[in-house]
Design a protein around this motif. Structure first.
Motif, PDB file in Angstrom:
ATOM      1  N   VAL A 134       7.863   5.704  23.761  1.00 36.25           N
ATOM      2  CA  VAL A 134       8.756   6.738  24.411  1.00 36.25           C
ATOM      3  C   VAL A 134       8.158   7.939  24.372  1.00 36.25           C
ATOM      4  O   VAL A 134       8.351   8.877  25.172  1.00 36.25           O
ATOM      5  CB  VAL A 134      10.113   6.518  23.781  1.00 36.25           C
ATOM      6  N   ALA A 135       7.980   8.531  23.145  1.00 39.84           N
ATOM      7  CA  ALA A 135       6.961  10.026  23.061  1.00 39.84           C
ATOM      8  C   ALA A 135       5.935   9.985  24.008  1.00 39.84           C
ATOM      9  O   ALA A 135       5.643  11.043  24.666  1.00 39.84           O
ATOM     10  CB  ALA A 135       6.649  10.002  21.597  1.00 39.84           C
ATOM     11  N   GLU A 136       5.231   8.956  23.995  1.00 42.63           N
ATOM     12  CA  GLU A 136       3.824   9.126  24.817  1.00 42.63           C
ATOM     13  C   GLU A 136       4.442   9.132  26.506  1.00 42.63           C
ATOM     14  O   GLU A 136       3.575   9.755  27.168  1.00 42.63           O
ATOM     15  CB  GLU A 136       2.912   7.865  24.776  1.00 42.63           C
ATOM     16  N   ALA A 137       5.342   8.187  26.617  1.00 44.21           N
ATOM     17  CA  ALA A 137       5.760   8.311  28.145  1.00 44.21           C
ATOM     18  C   ALA A 137       6.271   9.765  28.493  1.00 44.21           C
ATOM     19  O   ALA A 137       6.136  10.161  29.646  1.00 44.21           O
ATOM     20  CB  ALA A 137       6.815   7.346  28.309  1.00 44.21           C
ATOM     21  N   ASP A 138       7.192  10.235  27.512  1.00 40.61           N
ATOM     22  CA  ASP A 138       7.647  11.698  27.711  1.00 40.61           C
ATOM     23  C   ASP A 138       6.564  12.534  27.833  1.00 40.61           C
ATOM     24  O   ASP A 138       6.582  13.593  28.706  1.00 40.61           O
ATOM     25  CB  ASP A 138       8.474  12.187  26.552  1.00 40.61           C
ATOM     26  N   GLU A 139       5.450  12.485  27.137  1.00 39.05           N
ATOM     27  CA  GLU A 139       4.241  13.419  27.261  1.00 39.05           C
ATOM     28  C   GLU A 139       3.528  13.208  28.464  1.00 39.05           C
ATOM     29  O   GLU A 139       3.164  14.134  28.873  1.00 39.05           O
ATOM     30  CB  GLU A 139       3.429  12.915  25.982  1.00 39.05           C
ATOM     31  N   ARG A 140       3.395  12.095  28.799  1.00 37.89           N
ATOM     32  CA  ARG A 140       2.822  11.610  30.186  1.00 37.89           C
ATOM     33  C   ARG A 140       3.465  12.226  31.326  1.00 37.89           C
ATOM     34  O   ARG A 140       3.040  12.817  32.348  1.00 37.89           O
ATOM     35  CB  ARG A 140       2.505  10.072  30.479  1.00 37.89           C
ATOM     36  N   GLU A 145       4.200  16.557  35.395  1.00 36.08           N
ATOM     37  CA  GLU A 145       4.886  17.645  35.896  1.00 36.08           C
ATOM     38  C   GLU A 145       4.093  18.822  35.940  1.00 36.08           C
ATOM     39  O   GLU A 145       4.028  19.477  36.906  1.00 36.08           O
ATOM     40  CB  GLU A 145       6.388  17.900  35.232  1.00 36.08           C
ATOM     41  N   GLN A 146       3.486  18.974  34.785  1.00 34.16           N
ATOM     42  CA  GLN A 146       2.496  20.318  34.718  1.00 34.16           C
ATOM     43  C   GLN A 146       1.285  20.353  35.719  1.00 34.16           C
ATOM     44  O   GLN A 146       1.132  21.426  36.454  1.00 34.16           O
ATOM     45  CB  GLN A 146       2.055  20.408  33.187  1.00 34.16           C
ATOM     46  N   ALA A 147       1.081  19.097  35.964  1.00 36.33           N
ATOM     47  CA  ALA A 147      -0.080  18.953  36.738  1.00 36.33           C
ATOM     48  C   ALA A 147       0.160  19.002  38.383  1.00 36.33           C
ATOM     49  O   ALA A 147      -0.575  19.658  38.915  1.00 36.33           O
ATOM     50  CB  ALA A 147      -0.841  17.403  36.718  1.00 36.33           C
ATOM     51  N   ARG A 148       1.689  18.632  38.559  1.00 35.71           N
ATOM     52  CA  ARG A 148       1.938  18.778  39.895  1.00 35.71           C
ATOM     53  C   ARG A 148       2.307  20.407  40.044  1.00 35.71           C
ATOM     54  O   ARG A 148       2.030  20.823  41.266  1.00 35.71           O
ATOM     55  CB  ARG A 148       3.415  18.059  40.061  1.00 35.71           C
ATOM     56  N   GLU A 149       2.919  20.911  39.135  1.00 36.47           N
ATOM     57  CA  GLU A 149       2.988  22.468  39.150  1.00 36.47           C
ATOM     58  C   GLU A 149       1.672  23.395  39.255  1.00 36.47           C
ATOM     59  O   GLU A 149       1.728  24.156  40.100  1.00 36.47           O
ATOM     60  CB  GLU A 149       3.776  22.977  38.059  1.00 36.47           C
ATOM     61  N   ASP A 150       0.788  22.786  38.668  1.00 38.91           N
ATOM     62  CA  ASP A 150      -0.624  23.412  38.634  1.00 38.91           C
ATOM     63  C   ASP A 150      -1.061  23.148  40.053  1.00 38.91           C
ATOM     64  O   ASP A 150      -1.767  24.002  40.812  1.00 38.91           O
ATOM     65  CB  ASP A 150      -1.532  23.080  37.748  1.00 38.91           C
ATOM     66  N   GLU A 151      -0.986  22.034  40.500  1.00 44.61           N
ATOM     67  CA  GLU A 151      -1.614  21.868  42.025  1.00 44.61           C
ATOM     68  C   GLU A 151      -0.683  22.570  42.914  1.00 44.61           C
ATOM     69  O   GLU A 151      -1.438  23.108  44.100  1.00 44.61           O
ATOM     70  CB  GLU A 151      -1.270  20.280  42.363  1.00 44.61           C
ATOM     71  N   ALA A 152       0.488  22.741  42.688  1.00 45.29           N
ATOM     72  CA  ALA A 152       1.127  23.441  43.814  1.00 45.29           C
ATOM     73  C   ALA A 152       0.744  24.967  43.570  1.00 45.29           C
ATOM     74  O   ALA A 152       0.673  25.625  44.771  1.00 45.29           O
ATOM     75  CB  ALA A 152       2.912  23.383  43.677  1.00 45.29           C
ATOM     76  N   LYS A 153       0.697  25.442  42.611  1.00 40.89           N
ATOM     77  CA  LYS A 153       0.000  27.076  42.516  1.00 40.89           C
ATOM     78  C   LYS A 153      -1.256  26.874  43.047  1.00 40.89           C
ATOM     79  O   LYS A 153      -1.428  28.138  43.663  1.00 40.89           O
ATOM     80  CB  LYS A 153       0.039  27.128  41.098  1.00 40.89           C
ATOM     81  N   ARG A 154      -2.045  25.984  42.806  1.00 42.29           N
ATOM     82  CA  ARG A 154      -3.564  26.004  43.234  1.00 42.29           C
ATOM     83  C   ARG A 154      -3.319  26.137  44.993  1.00 42.29           C
ATOM     84  O   ARG A 154      -4.057  26.853  45.650  1.00 42.29           O
ATOM     85  CB  ARG A 154      -4.337  24.881  42.969  1.00 42.29           C
ATOM     86  N   ARG A 155      -2.618  25.312  45.441  1.00 46.71           N
ATOM     87  CA  ARG A 155      -2.628  25.227  46.966  1.00 46.71           C
ATOM     88  C   ARG A 155      -1.925  26.417  47.612  1.00 46.71           C
ATOM     89  O   ARG A 155      -2.323  26.920  48.581  1.00 46.71           O
ATOM     90  CB  ARG A 155      -1.772  23.961  47.375  1.00 46.71           C
ATOM     91  N   VAL A 156      -1.156  27.046  46.688  1.00 50.63           N
ATOM     92  CA  VAL A 156      -0.520  28.253  47.237  1.00 50.63           C
ATOM     93  C   VAL A 156      -1.377  29.253  47.264  1.00 50.63           C
ATOM     94  O   VAL A 156      -1.748  30.290  47.995  1.00 50.63           O
ATOM     95  CB  VAL A 156       0.659  28.856  46.399  1.00 50.63           C
TER      96      VAL A 156
END
Length: 367
Positions: A134-140, A145-156
Motif C-alpha cells: 500500500v505504501a509503495e502504491a501510494d508512493e507510485r 502525480e508529480q510527474a504529471r505536474e512537472d510535465e504540465a509545467k514543462r509544456r506550459v
C-alpha cells in the motif's frame, strides 16, 4: 487441526478459570499487563510471555492463558521487524514452547502450539507485506502525480517560449521595417521629397497592417486553444514575398539555391523561414549595409541555409555584443527540429548565420 484447537483450547481455558489457582491468575495478569509495551520492547515482551506460558504449562495447563499474548507478540515482531530478526525470534519461541509442551503434555499439544505460533508469524509477515504494498502504491501514485505536474509545467514553459518566438519573429520583423521606414520618412520630409515620403508612408502602413494581423492571429489562438490557424504556416514558398518586403525597406537580398528543391516537413519549412526572416531583420537593423545573400542547399538528408552580409559586426567596447532574443530564438527553433545553428562574424568581414535542418527524422530522403 483448527477444529481440534477450537474445541480443546477453550475447554482447557475454562477448566483453568474454574480452578481458581492463584498462580494462573498472577502470571496471566503480569503477562497481559506488560503486553501494552510490546511496540517499544517487542523482544522483552515475547520473552515474558513465553516464560509465563512455560510456567503455566509446568503447572498443568496444556494451553496456558498466556498463549494469545505470545502469538500477538510474535505477530507484532513480524509486522515491525526485518525478516531475519523475525525468523530468529520465531524459531526460538517455537523451540521453547514445543519443548515445554512435549515435556509437560506429550502428544499433539506441542504440534498445535507450533501451528498457532507459525500462523502468528505468517500473519504478521502478510500484514507487513500488505502495508509495504500500500505504501509503495501510494508512493507510485504520488510520483505519477508529480510527474504529471512537472510535465504540465514543462509544456506550459515550452508553449510560452514558442509564443515568445512567434511574436518576436513575426511582429518584430514588421515593427523593424516600420522603424526603418519611419527613419527614412523623417529624412525625406527634411528634404521635402514628397514622392519618396509617400512611398515610405505606404510601406509603413503595409507593414503595420501585417504586424497587426499577425498579432491578431496569435492572440486569437491564445484565447481559443482548439482553434486552428486561419492562414497557412509561413514556409519557403513565401520566401520571395519576404525578400520583397526587405527590398522595399532598402535591403537587396540575393537568393541562391543548390540541389533539387522539394517539399519539406512543415516544421522545417517554418523554421527555415523564421531563421531567414530574423537574420535579414538583424542585418537591416544592425549591419549598416544594403545587400545580403540567402543560400539554400537541398542535401539528401538535410536543408542547409546560410544568410550573409558584408556589413559591420555590432560591437561594444571592442567586443561583440551578446546574443539577443532573436539569435536565442533561432537556436531554440533549430534545436527543436534536431538541427544545429551557428552565428558570428565572418573572417573576411560581415556576419554569417548558418543552419542545418535534418530531414530524415520526418521520413524524407533525397537524391
Amino acid at each position: 487441526m483448527v477444529l481440534f484447537a477450537v474445541v480443546t483450547i477453550p475447554a482447557d481455558v475454562r477448566h483453568a478459570l474454574s480452578s481458581h489457582q492463584p498462580l494462573n491468575w498472577a502470571v496471566s495478569v503480569v503477562v497481559y499487563a506488560v503486553l501494552v509495551a510490546c511496540r517499544r520492547f517487542p523482544i522483552a515482551i515475547v520473552a515474558v510471555a513465553v516464560i509465563g506460558s512455560v510456567v503455566l504449562m509446568a503447572d498443568g495447563m496444556a494451553y496456558p492463558l498466556t498463549l494469545p499474548a505470545v502469538f500477538y507478540a510474535l505477530y507484532s515482531i513480524a509486522l515491525g521487524s526485518g525478516q531475519v530478526r523475525t525468523l530468529a525470534v520465531g524459531v526460538a519461541v517455537k523451540v521453547v514452547l514445543v519443548t515445554a509442551s512435549l515435556i509437560t503434555h506429550p502428544g499433539i499439544t506441542g504440534f498445535v502450539v507450533l501451528l498457532w505460533a507459525a500462523l502468528a508469524v505468517t500473519t504478521g509477515f502478510a500484514a507487513r507485506s500488505h502495508h509495504a504494498y500500500v505504501a509503495e502504491a501510494d508512493e507510485r501514485a504520488r510520483r505519477a502525480e508529480q510527474a504529471r505536474e512537472d510535465e504540465a509545467k514543462r509544456r506550459v514553459a515550452e508553449e510560452r517560449l514558442r509564443i515568445a518566438r512567434e511574436l518576436h519573429d513575426a511582429v518584430g520583423h514588421h515593427v523593424a521595417l516600420i522603424n526603418v521606414q519611419a527613419g527614412a520618412l523623417a529624412c525625406l520630409l527634411d528634404d521635402e521629397d514628397r514622392s519618396q515620403a509617400r512611398e515610405s508612408v505606404a510601406h509603413i502602413q503595409r507593414a503595420s497592417e501585417e504586424a497587426l494581423e499577425d498579432l491578431r492571429l496569435t492572440v486569437g489562438l491564445l484565447r481559443e486553444p482548439g482553434l486552428e490557424p486561419t492562414e497557412p504556416v509561413p514556409g519557403l514558398d513565401q520566401l520571395e514575398e519576404l525578400l520583397c518586403s526587405f527590398a522595399g525597406a532598402g535591403l537587396q537580398v540575393t537568393r541562391e539555391v543548390t540541389g533539387q528543391a522539394r517539399p519539406l516537413p512543415e516544421a522545417v519549412e517554418l523554421t527555415a523561414y523564421r531563421v531567414i526572416q530574423e537574420s535579414l531583420t538583424n542585418i537591416r537593423k544592425h549591419a549598416d549595409c544594403d545587400t545580403a545573400v540567402v543560400r539554400l542547399g537541398y542535401a539528401p538528408g538535410a536543408l542547409r541555409l546560410t544568410v550573409e552580409d558584408e556589413g559591420k559586426a555590432v560591437t561594444q567596447g571592442g567586443r561583440r555584443m551578446p546574443e539577443g532574443h532573436g539569435i536565442v530564438g533561432m537556436r531554440e527553433r533549430v534545436a527543436a527540429v534536431g538541427g544545429r545553428l551557428s552565428a558570428g562574424p565572418r573572417p573576411e568581414g560581415g556576419y554569417r548565420v548558418f543552419a542545418e535542418l535534418p530531414l530524415r527524422a520526418a521520413g524524407i530522403e533525397g537524391s
